[in-house]
Scaffold this active site. Structure first.
Site, PDB file in Angstrom:
ATOM      1  N   LYS A  28       0.581  -1.128   0.098  1.00 32.86           N
ATOM      2  CA  LYS A  28      -0.265  -0.044  -0.007  1.00 32.86           C
ATOM      3  C   LYS A  28       0.828   1.297   0.034  1.00 32.86           C
ATOM      4  CE  LYS A  28      -3.151   0.713   3.475  1.00 32.86           C
ATOM      5  NZ  LYS A  28      -2.590   1.909   4.461  1.00 32.86           N
ATOM      6  N   SER A  29       2.059   1.343   0.792  1.00 36.34           N
ATOM      7  CA  SER A  29       2.923   2.310   0.966  1.00 36.34           C
ATOM      8  C   SER A  29       3.420   2.818  -0.488  1.00 36.34           C
ATOM      9  CB  SER A  29       3.964   2.262   2.082  1.00 36.34           C
ATOM     10  OG  SER A  29       3.231   2.334   3.293  1.00 36.34           O
ATOM     11  N   GLY A 101      -5.047   7.924   5.536  1.00 33.15           N
ATOM     12  CA  GLY A 101      -4.053   8.925   6.033  1.00 33.15           C
ATOM     13  C   GLY A 101      -2.871   9.207   5.246  1.00 33.15           C
ATOM     14  N   ARG A 129      -8.749  12.259  12.440  1.00 34.53           N
ATOM     15  CA  ARG A 129      -7.333  11.999  12.647  1.00 34.53           C
ATOM     16  C   ARG A 129      -6.649  13.579  12.592  1.00 34.53           C
ATOM     17  NH1 ARG A 129      -5.562   6.908   9.051  1.00 34.53           N
ATOM     18  NH2 ARG A 129      -3.543   7.382  10.492  1.00 34.53           N
ATOM     19  N   ASP A 327       1.932  -0.903  12.042  1.00 36.01           N
ATOM     20  CA  ASP A 327       0.768  -1.571  11.625  1.00 36.01           C
ATOM     21  C   ASP A 327       0.220  -3.116  11.852  1.00 36.01           C
ATOM     22  OD1 ASP A 327      -0.044   0.868  10.407  1.00 36.01           O
ATOM     23  OD2 ASP A 327       0.696   0.493   8.380  1.00 36.01           O
ATOM     24  N   ARG A 403      -7.565  -3.022   9.833  1.00 36.62           N
ATOM     25  CA  ARG A 403      -6.669  -3.918  10.413  1.00 36.62           C
ATOM     26  C   ARG A 403      -7.423  -4.380  11.802  1.00 36.62           C
ATOM     27  NH1 ARG A 403      -2.437  -3.473   6.967  1.00 36.62           N
ATOM     28  NH2 ARG A 403      -1.923  -1.331   6.377  1.00 36.62           N
TER      29      ARG A 403
HETATM   30  C1  S3P Z   1       2.546   4.807   5.951  1.00 38.23           C
HETATM   31  C2  S3P Z   1       3.064   5.052   7.278  1.00 38.23           C
HETATM   32  C3  S3P Z   1       2.474   4.598   8.512  1.00 38.23           C
HETATM   33  C4  S3P Z   1       1.501   3.573   8.487  1.00 38.23           C
HETATM   34  C5  S3P Z   1       0.614   3.681   7.464  1.00 38.23           C
HETATM   35  C6  S3P Z   1       1.510   3.686   6.157  1.00 38.23           C
HETATM   36  C7  S3P Z   1       3.167   5.228   4.743  1.00 38.23           C
HETATM   37  O1  S3P Z   1       1.852   6.005   9.006  1.00 38.23           O
HETATM   38  O2  S3P Z   1       0.864   3.454   9.792  1.00 38.23           O
HETATM   39  O3  S3P Z   1      -0.046   2.770   7.196  1.00 38.23           O
HETATM   40  O4  S3P Z   1       2.712   4.696   3.695  1.00 38.23           O
HETATM   41  O5  S3P Z   1       3.793   6.275   4.986  1.00 38.23           O
HETATM   42  P1  S3P Z   1       2.494   7.137  10.064  1.00 38.23           P
HETATM   43  O6  S3P Z   1       3.379   7.652   9.105  1.00 38.23           O
HETATM   44  O7  S3P Z   1       1.639   8.035  10.418  1.00 38.23           O
HETATM   45  O8  S3P Z   1       3.215   6.279  11.136  1.00 38.23           O
END
Ligand code: S3P
Length: 447
Positions: A28-29, A101, A129, A327, A403
Protein backbone atom coordinates in the site's frame (compact mmCIF):
# COMPACT_ATOMS: atom_id res chain seq x y z
CA UNK A 1 -14.67 7.54 -1.02
CA UNK A 2 -16.06 9.06 2.15
CA UNK A 3 -18.31 6.09 2.94
CA UNK A 4 -18.38 2.44 1.91
CA UNK A 5 -22.13 1.82 2.20
CA UNK A 6 -23.98 -0.34 4.73
CA UNK A 7 -21.94 -2.17 7.39
CA UNK A 8 -20.88 -5.72 6.43
CA UNK A 9 -20.78 -7.98 9.52
CA UNK A 10 -18.46 -10.99 9.12
CA UNK A 11 -17.98 -14.07 11.31
CA UNK A 12 -14.96 -16.37 11.48
CA UNK A 13 -14.85 -19.78 13.16
CA UNK A 14 -12.40 -22.60 13.71
CA UNK A 15 -12.33 -25.11 10.85
CA UNK A 16 -9.50 -27.30 9.65
CA UNK A 17 -5.85 -26.45 9.18
CA UNK A 18 -4.92 -23.65 6.77
CA UNK A 19 -2.76 -24.69 3.86
CA UNK A 20 -1.64 -23.52 0.45
CA UNK A 21 -0.12 -20.47 -1.18
CA UNK A 22 -1.38 -16.95 -0.41
CA UNK A 23 -0.63 -14.28 -3.04
CA UNK A 24 -1.27 -11.08 -1.11
CA UNK A 25 -1.71 -7.79 -3.02
CA UNK A 26 0.82 -5.04 -3.66
CA UNK A 27 2.30 -2.85 -0.97
CA UNK A 28 0.00 0.00 0.00
CA UNK A 29 2.74 2.48 0.91
CA UNK A 30 4.63 1.90 -2.33
CA UNK A 31 1.42 1.99 -4.40
CA UNK A 32 0.46 5.47 -3.14
CA UNK A 33 3.97 6.74 -3.80
CA UNK A 34 4.14 5.18 -7.29
CA UNK A 35 1.04 7.14 -8.32
CA UNK A 36 2.11 10.41 -6.69
CA UNK A 37 5.69 10.35 -7.99
CA UNK A 38 4.45 9.24 -11.41
CA UNK A 39 2.14 12.26 -11.39
CA UNK A 40 5.11 14.53 -10.59
CA UNK A 41 7.26 13.17 -13.44
CA UNK A 42 7.21 14.24 -17.06
CA UNK A 43 6.22 11.28 -19.24
CA UNK A 44 4.70 7.85 -18.63
CA UNK A 45 5.30 5.83 -15.47
CA UNK A 46 4.23 2.19 -15.75
CA UNK A 47 3.22 0.36 -12.57
CA UNK A 48 2.55 -3.35 -12.19
CA UNK A 49 1.36 -5.04 -9.01
CA UNK A 50 -0.34 -1.85 -7.81
CA UNK A 51 -2.64 -2.45 -4.83
CA UNK A 52 -6.15 -1.83 -6.13
CA UNK A 53 -7.55 -1.18 -2.68
CA UNK A 54 -9.88 1.75 -2.15
CA UNK A 55 -7.18 3.84 -0.42
CA UNK A 56 -4.96 3.68 -3.50
CA UNK A 57 -7.85 4.14 -5.93
CA UNK A 58 -8.71 7.33 -4.05
CA UNK A 59 -5.12 8.53 -4.54
CA UNK A 60 -5.37 7.74 -8.28
CA UNK A 61 -8.56 9.82 -8.45
CA UNK A 62 -6.79 12.66 -6.61
CA UNK A 63 -3.92 12.61 -9.11
CA UNK A 64 -6.47 12.95 -11.92
CA UNK A 65 -8.15 15.83 -10.10
CA UNK A 66 -4.73 17.54 -9.94
CA UNK A 67 -4.21 17.22 -13.70
CA UNK A 68 -2.28 13.95 -14.15
CA UNK A 69 -3.58 10.97 -16.11
CA UNK A 70 -3.82 7.62 -14.33
CA UNK A 71 -5.28 4.73 -16.28
CA UNK A 72 -5.50 0.96 -15.90
CA UNK A 73 -4.97 -1.54 -18.74
CA UNK A 74 -7.15 -4.66 -18.84
CA UNK A 75 -4.24 -6.74 -17.52
CA UNK A 76 -3.95 -4.61 -14.37
CA UNK A 77 -0.97 -2.49 -15.52
CA UNK A 78 -1.31 1.17 -14.47
CA UNK A 79 -0.02 4.07 -16.55
CA UNK A 80 0.53 7.50 -15.08
CA UNK A 81 1.20 10.53 -17.28
CA UNK A 82 2.66 13.14 -14.98
CA UNK A 83 2.59 16.92 -15.01
CA UNK A 84 6.11 17.47 -13.64
CA UNK A 85 7.28 18.90 -10.30
CA UNK A 86 5.23 22.02 -9.54
CA UNK A 87 2.81 21.25 -12.37
CA UNK A 88 -0.34 20.33 -10.47
CA UNK A 89 -3.50 22.08 -11.70
CA UNK A 90 -6.07 23.47 -9.29
CA UNK A 91 -8.71 20.76 -8.69
CA UNK A 92 -12.27 21.68 -9.64
CA UNK A 93 -13.76 19.73 -6.75
CA UNK A 94 -13.05 18.55 -3.23
CA UNK A 95 -10.42 15.79 -3.02
CA UNK A 96 -11.89 12.86 -1.06
CA UNK A 97 -9.18 10.58 0.33
CA UNK A 98 -11.67 8.19 1.93
CA UNK A 99 -10.06 6.24 4.78
CA UNK A 100 -6.46 6.99 3.87
CA UNK A 101 -4.14 8.97 6.13
CA UNK A 102 -1.22 8.17 3.86
CA UNK A 103 -3.08 9.36 0.76
CA UNK A 104 -4.23 12.67 2.18
CA UNK A 105 -1.01 13.55 4.00
CA UNK A 106 1.27 12.78 1.06
CA UNK A 107 -0.96 14.61 -1.42
CA UNK A 108 -1.17 17.66 0.87
CA UNK A 109 2.62 17.70 0.92
CA UNK A 110 2.92 17.33 -2.84
CA UNK A 111 0.53 20.24 -3.57
CA UNK A 112 1.61 22.57 -0.75
CA UNK A 113 4.38 24.18 -2.78
CA UNK A 114 2.26 24.58 -5.94
CA UNK A 115 0.35 27.86 -6.49
CA UNK A 116 -3.07 26.19 -6.27
CA UNK A 117 -5.79 25.78 -3.66
CA UNK A 118 -7.29 22.40 -2.81
CA UNK A 119 -9.85 21.17 -0.28
CA UNK A 120 -9.49 17.70 1.26
CA UNK A 121 -11.97 15.46 3.05
CA UNK A 122 -12.31 11.82 4.05
CA UNK A 123 -14.56 9.33 5.79
CA UNK A 124 -15.65 9.51 9.44
CA UNK A 125 -12.37 7.86 10.53
CA UNK A 126 -10.03 10.10 8.51
CA UNK A 127 -11.90 13.26 9.46
CA UNK A 128 -11.06 12.55 13.14
CA UNK A 129 -7.33 12.12 12.59
CA UNK A 130 -4.73 14.82 13.37
CA UNK A 131 -3.51 16.82 10.37
CA UNK A 132 -1.55 19.57 12.16
CA UNK A 133 1.44 17.21 12.19
CA UNK A 134 1.54 17.79 8.42
CA UNK A 135 0.14 21.30 8.03
CA UNK A 136 2.58 22.74 10.64
CA UNK A 137 5.68 21.91 8.57
CA UNK A 138 3.86 22.78 5.32
CA UNK A 139 3.28 26.28 6.73
CA UNK A 140 7.07 26.70 6.93
CA UNK A 141 7.21 26.36 3.13
CA UNK A 142 4.63 29.16 2.88
CA UNK A 143 1.42 27.13 2.54
CA UNK A 144 -1.74 28.33 4.29
CA UNK A 145 -4.36 26.07 5.81
CA UNK A 146 -7.91 26.46 7.01
CA UNK A 147 -9.41 23.38 8.63
CA UNK A 148 -11.75 22.30 11.39
CA UNK A 149 -10.91 22.78 15.04
CA UNK A 150 -7.97 20.68 16.20
CA UNK A 151 -6.50 20.57 12.70
CA UNK A 152 -9.02 18.08 11.30
CA UNK A 153 -10.42 17.53 7.80
CA UNK A 154 -12.22 18.87 5.83
CA UNK A 155 -9.43 21.31 5.22
CA UNK A 156 -8.36 23.74 2.51
CA UNK A 157 -4.71 24.31 1.64
CA UNK A 158 -3.52 27.26 -0.36
CA UNK A 159 -0.16 26.25 -1.74
CA UNK A 160 2.84 28.59 -1.44
CA UNK A 161 3.28 31.00 -4.40
CA UNK A 162 6.98 31.40 -3.63
CA UNK A 163 7.97 28.37 -1.57
CA UNK A 164 11.11 28.41 0.55
CA UNK A 165 13.05 25.26 1.50
CA UNK A 166 12.84 24.11 5.12
CA UNK A 167 14.83 22.22 7.72
CA UNK A 168 12.43 20.20 9.84
CA UNK A 169 12.91 17.72 12.69
CA UNK A 170 9.85 15.44 12.64
CA UNK A 171 8.49 15.43 16.22
CA UNK A 172 6.63 12.09 15.92
CA UNK A 173 7.87 8.86 14.34
CA UNK A 174 5.81 9.15 11.15
CA UNK A 175 6.75 8.28 7.60
CA UNK A 176 3.67 10.17 6.44
CA UNK A 177 4.92 13.42 7.95
CA UNK A 178 8.46 12.86 6.69
CA UNK A 179 7.12 12.10 3.23
CA UNK A 180 4.79 15.11 3.15
CA UNK A 181 7.74 17.40 3.91
CA UNK A 182 9.96 15.75 1.27
CA UNK A 183 7.23 15.94 -1.38
CA UNK A 184 6.69 19.62 -0.56
CA UNK A 185 10.47 20.11 -0.77
CA UNK A 186 10.42 18.90 -4.37
CA UNK A 187 9.05 22.23 -5.58
CA UNK A 188 11.05 24.47 -3.23
CA UNK A 189 14.34 25.89 -4.51
CA UNK A 190 17.50 24.79 -2.69
CA UNK A 191 17.75 22.04 -0.13
CA UNK A 192 15.01 20.77 2.14
CA UNK A 193 16.28 18.81 5.15
CA UNK A 194 14.18 16.40 7.20
CA UNK A 195 15.52 14.93 10.42
CA UNK A 196 13.95 11.88 12.01
CA UNK A 197 15.06 10.58 15.39
CA UNK A 198 13.63 7.10 14.79
CA UNK A 199 13.88 5.45 11.38
CA UNK A 200 10.46 5.06 9.76
CA UNK A 201 9.65 3.37 6.45
CA UNK A 202 11.94 4.82 3.79
CA UNK A 203 10.01 4.14 0.58
CA UNK A 204 9.75 7.84 -0.26
CA UNK A 205 13.52 8.31 -0.07
CA UNK A 206 14.22 5.16 -2.11
CA UNK A 207 11.62 5.99 -4.73
CA UNK A 208 12.60 9.66 -5.04
CA UNK A 209 16.16 8.50 -5.75
CA UNK A 210 14.77 6.01 -8.29
CA UNK A 211 12.87 8.84 -10.05
CA UNK A 212 16.13 10.77 -10.33
CA UNK A 213 15.94 13.25 -7.43
CA UNK A 214 19.10 14.15 -5.56
CA UNK A 215 18.45 12.84 -2.04
CA UNK A 216 20.99 11.85 0.57
CA UNK A 217 20.42 10.21 3.97
CA UNK A 218 23.06 10.48 6.68
CA UNK A 219 22.96 8.73 10.03
CA UNK A 220 24.06 11.19 12.72
CA UNK A 221 23.69 11.62 16.50
CA UNK A 222 20.49 13.59 15.80
CA UNK A 223 19.05 10.65 13.87
CA UNK A 224 18.58 10.26 10.13
CA UNK A 225 19.23 13.51 8.28
CA UNK A 226 17.65 13.47 4.81
CA UNK A 227 18.64 16.19 2.35
CA UNK A 228 16.64 16.69 -0.83
CA UNK A 229 17.63 19.10 -3.59
CA UNK A 230 14.52 20.88 -4.85
CA UNK A 231 13.20 21.34 -8.38
CA UNK A 232 14.54 18.14 -9.95
CA UNK A 233 13.09 16.88 -13.20
CA UNK A 234 11.70 13.53 -12.13
CA UNK A 235 12.13 10.82 -14.76
CA UNK A 236 9.23 8.41 -15.28
CA UNK A 237 9.85 4.87 -14.06
CA UNK A 238 8.73 1.30 -14.53
CA UNK A 239 7.72 0.11 -11.09
CA UNK A 240 7.02 -3.44 -9.94
CA UNK A 241 5.29 -3.09 -6.57
CA UNK A 242 6.39 -5.79 -4.07
CA UNK A 243 3.66 -7.58 -2.12
CA UNK A 244 2.66 -5.98 1.14
CA UNK A 245 4.25 -7.32 4.37
CA UNK A 246 1.44 -5.66 6.33
CA UNK A 247 -1.12 -7.75 4.42
CA UNK A 248 1.07 -10.88 4.56
CA UNK A 249 0.88 -10.54 8.35
CA UNK A 250 -2.72 -11.82 8.40
CA UNK A 251 -2.33 -15.21 6.67
CA UNK A 252 1.06 -15.65 8.40
CA UNK A 253 -0.37 -15.05 11.88
CA UNK A 254 -3.45 -17.17 11.13
CA UNK A 255 -1.18 -20.10 10.17
CA UNK A 256 0.77 -19.80 13.42
CA UNK A 257 -2.34 -20.16 15.59
CA UNK A 258 -4.52 -22.65 13.65
CA UNK A 259 -3.42 -26.23 14.43
CA UNK A 260 -1.86 -28.16 11.56
CA UNK A 261 -1.43 -25.14 9.26
CA UNK A 262 1.31 -24.70 6.66
CA UNK A 263 1.07 -21.59 4.46
CA UNK A 264 3.45 -20.05 1.93
CA UNK A 265 3.19 -16.30 1.27
CA UNK A 266 5.49 -15.53 -1.69
CA UNK A 267 7.26 -12.34 -2.82
CA UNK A 268 6.93 -10.27 0.32
CA UNK A 269 8.80 -6.98 0.58
CA UNK A 270 11.09 -7.19 3.62
CA UNK A 271 12.46 -3.66 3.75
CA UNK A 272 14.03 -3.50 7.25
CA UNK A 273 11.87 -0.45 8.05
CA UNK A 274 8.79 -2.71 7.63
CA UNK A 275 9.77 -6.20 8.78
CA UNK A 276 9.70 -5.89 12.60
CA UNK A 277 6.67 -8.16 13.05
CA UNK A 278 8.36 -11.18 11.51
CA UNK A 279 11.39 -10.96 13.83
CA UNK A 280 9.10 -10.53 16.82
CA UNK A 281 7.13 -13.63 15.83
CA UNK A 282 10.36 -15.63 15.54
CA UNK A 283 11.33 -14.46 19.03
CA UNK A 284 7.97 -15.77 20.26
CA UNK A 285 8.82 -19.21 18.91
CA UNK A 286 6.94 -18.98 15.62
CA UNK A 287 7.76 -21.55 12.97
CA UNK A 288 8.35 -18.88 10.34
CA UNK A 289 11.01 -19.06 7.66
CA UNK A 290 12.24 -16.56 5.07
CA UNK A 291 12.81 -18.64 1.94
CA UNK A 292 14.42 -17.59 -1.34
CA UNK A 293 15.76 -14.24 0.01
CA UNK A 294 16.55 -11.91 -2.90
CA UNK A 295 16.49 -8.28 -4.01
CA UNK A 296 13.87 -6.92 -6.43
CA UNK A 297 13.52 -3.31 -7.56
CA UNK A 298 15.90 -2.18 -4.82
CA UNK A 299 13.88 -3.83 -2.02
CA UNK A 300 14.69 -7.08 -0.17
CA UNK A 301 12.07 -9.74 -0.92
CA UNK A 302 11.45 -13.29 0.40
CA UNK A 303 8.82 -16.02 0.43
CA UNK A 304 7.41 -16.45 3.94
CA UNK A 305 6.61 -19.97 5.14
CA UNK A 306 4.47 -20.07 8.28
CA UNK A 307 3.47 -23.24 10.09
CA UNK A 308 1.36 -23.88 13.16
CA UNK A 309 3.54 -23.09 16.16
CA UNK A 310 2.56 -25.10 19.22
CA UNK A 311 4.88 -23.37 21.70
CA UNK A 312 4.37 -19.62 21.32
CA UNK A 313 5.63 -17.56 24.28
CA UNK A 314 5.01 -13.91 25.15
CA UNK A 315 7.86 -11.44 24.64
CA UNK A 316 8.94 -7.89 25.40
CA UNK A 317 8.78 -6.05 22.05
CA UNK A 318 11.58 -3.46 21.99
CA UNK A 319 10.24 0.10 21.74
CA UNK A 320 12.91 0.85 19.09
CA UNK A 321 11.23 -1.71 16.83
CA UNK A 322 7.83 -0.02 16.93
CA UNK A 323 8.15 2.04 13.74
CA UNK A 324 9.10 -1.04 11.71
CA UNK A 325 5.91 -2.89 12.68
CA UNK A 326 3.51 -0.09 13.59
CA UNK A 327 0.62 -1.46 11.50
CA UNK A 328 1.15 -5.01 12.77
CA UNK A 329 0.49 -4.56 16.50
CA UNK A 330 -3.21 -5.42 16.19
CA UNK A 331 -2.54 -8.84 14.65
CA UNK A 332 0.50 -9.36 16.90
CA UNK A 333 -1.79 -8.93 19.89
CA UNK A 334 -3.95 -11.76 18.51
CA UNK A 335 -0.92 -14.08 18.30
CA UNK A 336 0.01 -12.93 21.82
CA UNK A 337 -3.41 -14.14 23.05
CA UNK A 338 -2.51 -17.69 21.87
CA UNK A 339 0.98 -17.51 23.43
CA UNK A 340 1.73 -18.34 27.03
CA UNK A 341 2.74 -15.44 29.26
CA UNK A 342 2.78 -11.70 28.73
CA UNK A 343 3.55 -9.76 25.58
CA UNK A 344 4.50 -6.21 26.52
CA UNK A 345 4.45 -3.57 23.77
CA UNK A 346 5.96 -0.21 24.81
CA UNK A 347 6.58 2.95 22.74
CA UNK A 348 3.41 2.70 20.66
CA UNK A 349 1.60 6.00 21.24
CA UNK A 350 1.16 6.37 17.46
CA UNK A 351 -1.30 3.46 17.55
CA UNK A 352 -3.80 5.83 19.13
CA UNK A 353 -4.03 8.00 15.99
CA UNK A 354 -4.37 5.37 13.26
CA UNK A 355 -7.62 4.59 11.40
CA UNK A 356 -8.92 4.03 14.95
CA UNK A 357 -7.34 4.17 18.41
CA UNK A 358 -5.89 0.73 17.87
CA UNK A 359 -4.87 0.09 21.47
CA UNK A 360 -8.39 0.87 22.64
CA UNK A 361 -10.10 -1.07 19.82
CA UNK A 362 -7.96 -4.19 20.29
CA UNK A 363 -7.96 -4.08 24.10
CA UNK A 364 -11.76 -3.75 24.19
CA UNK A 365 -12.29 -6.61 21.74
CA UNK A 366 -9.66 -8.89 23.29
CA UNK A 367 -11.12 -8.41 26.77
CA UNK A 368 -14.60 -9.24 25.42
CA UNK A 369 -13.08 -12.37 23.86
CA UNK A 370 -11.67 -13.44 27.25
CA UNK A 371 -8.10 -12.09 27.14
CA UNK A 372 -6.72 -9.79 29.84
CA UNK A 373 -5.08 -6.61 28.56
CA UNK A 374 -3.39 -3.77 30.48
CA UNK A 375 -2.79 -0.45 28.79
CA UNK A 376 -1.29 3.00 29.24
CA UNK A 377 -1.06 5.98 26.92
CA UNK A 378 1.90 4.57 24.99
CA UNK A 379 2.05 0.88 25.92
CA UNK A 380 -0.07 -2.21 26.31
CA UNK A 381 0.34 -5.75 27.60
CA UNK A 382 -1.57 -8.82 26.45
CA UNK A 383 -1.81 -11.72 28.90
CA UNK A 384 -1.76 -14.79 26.67
CA UNK A 385 -3.87 -17.85 27.51
CA UNK A 386 -2.20 -20.30 25.14
CA UNK A 387 -3.56 -22.45 22.32
CA UNK A 388 -7.02 -23.89 22.85
CA UNK A 389 -7.77 -21.48 25.69
CA UNK A 390 -8.97 -18.29 23.94
CA UNK A 391 -12.76 -18.16 24.43
CA UNK A 392 -13.88 -15.72 21.64
CA UNK A 393 -17.63 -15.87 21.06
CA UNK A 394 -18.38 -12.12 20.82
CA UNK A 395 -19.09 -9.35 18.33
CA UNK A 396 -16.50 -6.57 18.26
CA UNK A 397 -16.51 -3.06 16.85
CA UNK A 398 -14.00 -2.25 14.16
CA UNK A 399 -14.40 1.56 14.05
CA UNK A 400 -13.91 1.75 10.25
CA UNK A 401 -10.46 0.17 10.70
CA UNK A 402 -9.46 -2.55 8.23
CA UNK A 403 -6.69 -3.93 10.42
CA UNK A 404 -8.93 -4.26 13.47
CA UNK A 405 -11.47 -6.17 11.35
CA UNK A 406 -8.88 -8.57 9.89
CA UNK A 407 -7.18 -9.11 13.26
CA UNK A 408 -10.36 -10.24 15.01
CA UNK A 409 -11.33 -12.43 12.06
CA UNK A 410 -7.92 -14.14 12.40
CA UNK A 411 -8.56 -14.59 16.14
CA UNK A 412 -11.90 -16.31 15.41
CA UNK A 413 -10.14 -18.94 13.27
CA UNK A 414 -8.60 -20.41 16.43
CA UNK A 415 -10.82 -19.31 19.34
CA UNK A 416 -13.18 -21.73 21.06
CA UNK A 417 -16.30 -19.88 19.83
CA UNK A 418 -16.68 -17.82 16.61
CA UNK A 419 -15.84 -14.13 16.40
CA UNK A 420 -17.97 -11.53 14.62
CA UNK A 421 -16.84 -8.09 13.48
CA UNK A 422 -19.54 -5.46 13.11
CA UNK A 423 -18.20 -4.23 9.77
CA UNK A 424 -15.73 -5.88 7.41
CA UNK A 425 -16.32 -3.29 4.67
CA UNK A 426 -13.11 -1.31 5.39
CA UNK A 427 -10.99 -4.40 4.60
CA UNK A 428 -11.37 -3.31 0.96
CA UNK A 429 -9.21 -0.24 1.66
CA UNK A 430 -6.00 -2.31 1.87
CA UNK A 431 -6.72 -5.99 1.21
CA UNK A 432 -9.72 -6.34 -1.11
CA UNK A 433 -9.09 -10.07 -1.68
CA UNK A 434 -8.73 -10.96 2.02
CA UNK A 435 -11.97 -13.00 2.07
CA UNK A 436 -11.35 -15.19 -1.00
CA UNK A 437 -7.63 -15.54 -0.21
CA UNK A 438 -8.33 -16.78 3.32
CA UNK A 439 -11.14 -19.07 2.05
CA UNK A 440 -8.70 -20.60 -0.46
CA UNK A 441 -6.41 -21.48 2.47
CA UNK A 442 -9.35 -23.19 4.18
CA UNK A 443 -10.47 -20.42 6.57
CA UNK A 444 -14.16 -20.18 7.45
CA UNK A 445 -15.16 -16.52 7.26
CA UNK A 446 -18.81 -15.80 6.43
CA UNK A 447 -20.97 -12.76 5.88
C1 S3P B 1 2.52 4.84 6.14
C2 S3P B 1 3.04 5.23 7.34
C3 S3P B 1 2.51 4.79 8.63
C4 S3P B 1 1.56 3.61 8.51
C5 S3P B 1 0.63 3.75 7.36
C6 S3P B 1 1.40 3.88 6.06
C7 S3P B 1 3.13 5.34 4.91
O1 S3P B 1 1.81 5.88 9.21
O2 S3P B 1 0.84 3.43 9.70
O3 S3P B 1 -0.23 2.62 7.26
O4 S3P B 1 2.86 4.76 3.82
O5 S3P B 1 3.90 6.31 4.99
P1 S3P B 1 2.57 7.03 10.07
O6 S3P B 1 3.52 7.67 9.18
O7 S3P B 1 1.52 7.98 10.52
O8 S3P B 1 3.20 6.28 11.20
Amino acid sequence: MSSHGPAVPLTSRAGGALSGVAHVPGDKSISHRALILGALSVGETVVTGLLEGQDVLDTAAAMRALGAEATRDDDGTWRVHGVGVGGFAEPARVIDCGNSGTGVRLIMGAMATCPITATFTGDASLNKRPMARVTDPLALFGAQTVGRAGGRLPMTIRGAENPVPVRYAVPVPSAQVKSAVLLAGLNAPGQTVVIEREATRDHTERMLAGFGAEIVTEKTDEGRVITLTGRPELRPQTIVVPRDPSSAAFPVCAALIVPGSDVLVPNIGLNPTRAGLFFTLQEMGADLAFENMREEGGEPVADLRARYSPALAGVEVPAERAASMIDEYPVLSVVAAFATGKTHMPGVKELRVKESDRIDAMATGLRAAGIAVDEGEDWWTVHGRGHGAVPGGVTVQTHLDHRIAMSFLVLGLASTAPMTVDDGGPIATSFPVFGPLMAELGAVIEG
